[in-house]
Design a protein around this motif. Structure first.
Motif, PDB file in Angstrom:
ATOM      1  N   ASN A 216      -3.465  80.962 -39.218  1.00 41.16           N
ATOM      2  CA  ASN A 216      -2.441  81.070 -40.248  1.00 41.16           C
ATOM      3  C   ASN A 216      -3.090  80.615 -41.544  1.00 41.16           C
ATOM      4  O   ASN A 216      -3.274  79.425 -41.770  1.00 41.16           O
TER       5      ASN A 216
ATOM      6  N   GLY B 193      -0.992  78.384 -44.003  1.00 35.64           N
ATOM      7  CA  GLY B 193      -0.868  77.010 -43.508  1.00 35.64           C
ATOM      8  C   GLY B 193      -2.221  76.409 -43.179  1.00 35.64           C
ATOM      9  O   GLY B 193      -2.335  75.221 -42.935  1.00 35.64           O
TER      10      GLY B 193
ATOM     11  N   THR C 172      -4.099  76.806 -40.491  1.00 31.84           N
ATOM     12  CA  THR C 172      -4.142  76.225 -39.154  1.00 31.84           C
ATOM     13  C   THR C 172      -4.630  77.264 -38.156  1.00 31.84           C
ATOM     14  O   THR C 172      -4.510  78.464 -38.378  1.00 31.84           O
TER      15      THR C 172
END
Lengths: 276, 480
Positions: B340, B343, B345
């Motif tokens: 992601n 984000g 992550t």
């Protein structure tokens, strides 16, 4: 065995300093061989509280009564406030950093040495100096490492303002030139750790090596030679020969030394230079 | 005896796979052989090299397509770097390297090919045919005598990233005129740990006592131990880039022997996220308490937007049984991750089991990420009838086409469902099906394990053994 050694290695009674003869080591070490000592994972993992207890005293008290985790986070936080600025690569018996310590009392500096016994000596020497001169020599420390491999693990980009390469191993044979601590490819890493305007000091009593180091630095686009006037005005320059053990040895034999000092220039300068 | 064993094993090379960015062709390298199948024309491609020399004379260690698929490079132990055009397949340049080549990359603008040799030096050569600099590469930077395991250009071509066996990732500014060297280091991505290393060390130290006890009885065991003392992989093994329109500079993904995949911001060298693939995929669980599992990431490939990342894992089994000190066991499949980017992550989406004796040695994915191409195999196998063995497999249904299409599950395609079908398999594997019987397959899988292990293990000697080896060195002979 190690305890035996400690008993044997009695410091000098009058000065409290460790005696060199117990710490003699072979002058050469192969930087290409695999390392068997711990290396910090990243520059933020360098334990400043261990090296400079007075500057990071608060962490030390936490370490005494708190747990390990607490200590490491605290020292990580502290690291951001004050960082090592001078590095003596291949510090040997530590003559230079000891002299620099009083000349720049507010600057943290570290000596890096690959030989285990010699590092031990410098460690003992600093501890003894701190004991006999309270409040002094708190800004210097030493670490055993292979700086040719692990410089980026100790220093961030642009962290250092001075780097010293004093009387390095000349490695005469051509096939061993890649073991020289100043080499075209390694200068990339030194340029990375030096701030813009930071200075590299090199000195040797071997003419061939002196020319090699000068040529490497002259050919590197991120370094420029320092002018004669600046050279003469720099208080550090005379320490290169007078403070180090190797320098004193050369002076005793009336030998010649070859010095090269270069400044790290910023990439934008070189880019414009490239265009021309 | 030990030396000859090393030599023999050294010749075994794992199979490699590469796919054209828009799936026009697929290449498998096995030993010194390059096998190309044209998916568009649905036929095997033949390679033309005007130099008249054999294509490659020793194991190929690295292959790569350029970003637009027009160029392809191959190199390896024969110290030849071959640059190919892919339409038609024609070798436009053969560059001589001084040392064996360990990694390769083509710049996104197709102007330069960069390769790394076994001395840790990275070289660059222009792809444009130029009589003046014929067959000559220029050194641009070096890792200090550490073997470079992976080379990648950032998608925008501004940086070249190199990973080495001292768990260091270096991000270097790729200059406009690279032939005169790349001196400006943008950052170092440091953080891959010695986690695996630590576990093994503890293990060895307890085990060491055990061996010493035996030695007192037999007097022979310490040699056995020393010749089998390896350390497991802990260096960065593979690199890949992901980028989107919002983040054109791209983020770096690295896989390592510490069984993690990490996401980096290359401009600062900051570690953005760590995915403990070994831990989270449940690979660390072991029924047998006497085994320590240290899965190593051996290959990684990612769709350009990062929504899909495939990782090959080599599970190393460390056993206490003194007869087989070290044995390796693989997870038979691949782990899929997704990234992601907003984000920043990483997370594991799926573990795809391949079953049987399929140990992925290399992965490839086109830019559309429609299929994941996997190869297992090795060359110069001593114990088999045929000297090399390669098996190609394809996973489909990786991409979610709609938001609610939860039915789309990654599936391993049957041989007849693979694009190109049996013709492709015949070309890339050497035969349509591997029907040698269980025994031969097991032997082949064993050989693949050995090949992979050799890539992953840094030989480590006991203190005594090290001193012994030093004594035979001329420069260490003490005058006494």
């Amino acid at each position: 065995m190690s305890e035996n050694k400690k008993v044997m290695n009695k410091p000098n009674k009058s000065t409290g300093l460790p005696r060199k003869r117990f710490y003699r080591a072979r002058a050469h070490s192969n930087p290409l061989s695999d390392s068997h000592f711990p290396v910090p994972l990243t520059p933020s993992h360098v334990d400043y509280a261990l090296h400079y207890p007075q500057y990071f005293q608060t962490d030390h008290t936490i370490a005494d009564n708190g747990d390990v985790n607490n200590n490491s986070t605290a020292s990580l936080h502290k690291t951001q406030s004050k960082k090592i600025q001078f590095a003596d690569i291949g510090c040997g018996f530590g003559g230079l950093i000891v002299s620099l310590s009083t000349l720049f009392p507010e600057t943290l500096m570290i000596g890096m040495e690959i030989r285990d016994k010699v590092t031990e000596y410098v460690k003992e020497r600093i501890l003894a100096l701190r004991e006999t001169n309270p409040g002094q020599y708190q800004n210097i420390s030493v670490v055993r490492t292979n700086s040719m491999k692990y410089i980026p693990n100790f220093f961030e980009k642009g962290q250092l303002s001075k780097m010293f390469f004093l009387f390095p191993d000349p490695h005469f044979k051509e096939k061993n030139h890649r073991r020289r601590v100043i080499s075209p490819h390694l200068l990339d890493e030194y340029a990375y750790t030096l701030e813009s305007g930071g200075i590299i000091y090199t000195i040797t009593d071997v003419e061939e090596l002196g020319e090699w180091m000068k040529a490497c630095l002259e050919d590197h686009p991120l370094f420029e030679a320092i002018s004669e006037e600046e050279f003469a005005a720099d208080p550090v320059v005379k320490l290169l020969t007078s403070a180090t053990e190797e320098g004193q040895k050369v002076a005793r034999n009336n030998g010649e030394t070859f010095t090269a000092m270069f400044r790290r220039i910023s990439p934008s300068d070189t880019e414009s230079g490239d265009v021309l | 005896m030990e030396e000859s064993m090393m030599m023999e094993e050294g010749e075994v090379a794992p199979a490699l796979i590469a796919i054209h960015p828009v799936e026009k062709s697929v290449v498998v390298a096995i030993g010194s052989e390059l096998r190309v199948f044209d998916l568009q024309e649905d036929c095997a491609s033949s390679l033309v090299d005007d130099s008249g020399r054999p294509l490659h004379m020793d194991s190929i260690r690295a292959i790569s397509f350029g970003a637009d698929g027009r160029l392809f490079v191959s190199a390896g132990d024969d110290k030849l770097v071959k640059i190919w055009t892919t339409n038609p397949w024609h070798c436009i340049r053969t560059v001589l390297s001084e040392k064996r080549v360990s990694a390769l990359a083509i710049s996104p603008d197709n102007l330069f090919v960069s390769f790394a040799d076994k001395f840790g030096v990275v070289w660059v050569v222009s792809t444009e045919v130029d009589d003046e600099r014929k067959d000559e590469a220029s050194p641009i930077f070096a890792h200090y005598c550490s073997i470079i395991t992976s080379l990648e250009f950032s998608p925008d071509g501004r940086f070249i990233v190199s990973a080495d066996r001292d768990f260091k990732i270096r991000v270097t500014v790729f200059p406009k005129r690279p032939l005169s060297g790349a001196h400006e280091i943008q950052s170092f991505c440091l953080g891959h740990t010695e986690w695996v290393f630590v576990i093994i060390t503890i293990f060895i130290s307890t085990f060491w006592h055990f061996v010493i006890c035996i030695e007192k009885v037999t007097g022979r065991f310490s040699f056995e131990f020393a010749s089998h003392s390896f350390f497991a992989v802990r260096f960065v093994t593979c690199l890949s880039f992901v980028c989107t329109q919002e983040y054109p500079q791209g983020f770096l993904l690295s896989g390592s022997g510490d069984s993690t995949v990490r996401l980096w911001d290359i401009t600062s060298g900051f570690l953005l996220d760590t995915c403990e693939v070994g831990m989270e995929a449940g690979l660390l669980e072991s029924d047998d308490k006497e085994e320590t599992l240290c899965p190593a990431i051996t290959d990684i490939c990612a769709s350009p937007d990062g929504s899909l990342i495939a990782v090959a894992i080599q599970r190393q089994l460390f056993m206490t049984n003194p007869i087989s000190f070290f044995a390796l066991c693989s997870l038979h499949g691949v782990v899929l991750l997704s990234c992601n980017l907003s984000g920043r992550t990483l997370s594991i989406t799926k573990v795809v089991s391949m079953g049987g004796t399929f140990i992925p040695t290399s992965l490839a994915m086109s830019s559309s990420a429609e299929h994941l191409w996997i190869v297992t195999g090795a060359s110069n196998l001593p114990a088999l009838d045929s000297p090399s063995f390669a098996r190609v497999s394809v996973i489909s249904g990786l991409k979610k086409h709609g938001s609610d299409s939860s039915d789309d599950k990654p599936v391993v395609l049957d041989d007849n469902e693979i694009p190109g079908g049996s013709k492709l398999l015949e070309k890339l594997q050497g035969s349509v099906s591997i029907s040698k019987g269980e025994e031969a397959l097991a032997a082949a899988a064993e050989a693949v394990k050995i090949a992979m292990r050799n890539l992953l293990i840094k030989r480590q000697y006991s203190v005594e053994k090290r001193e012994l080896r030093k004594k035979s060195r001329n420069d260490r002979k003490l005058k006494q």
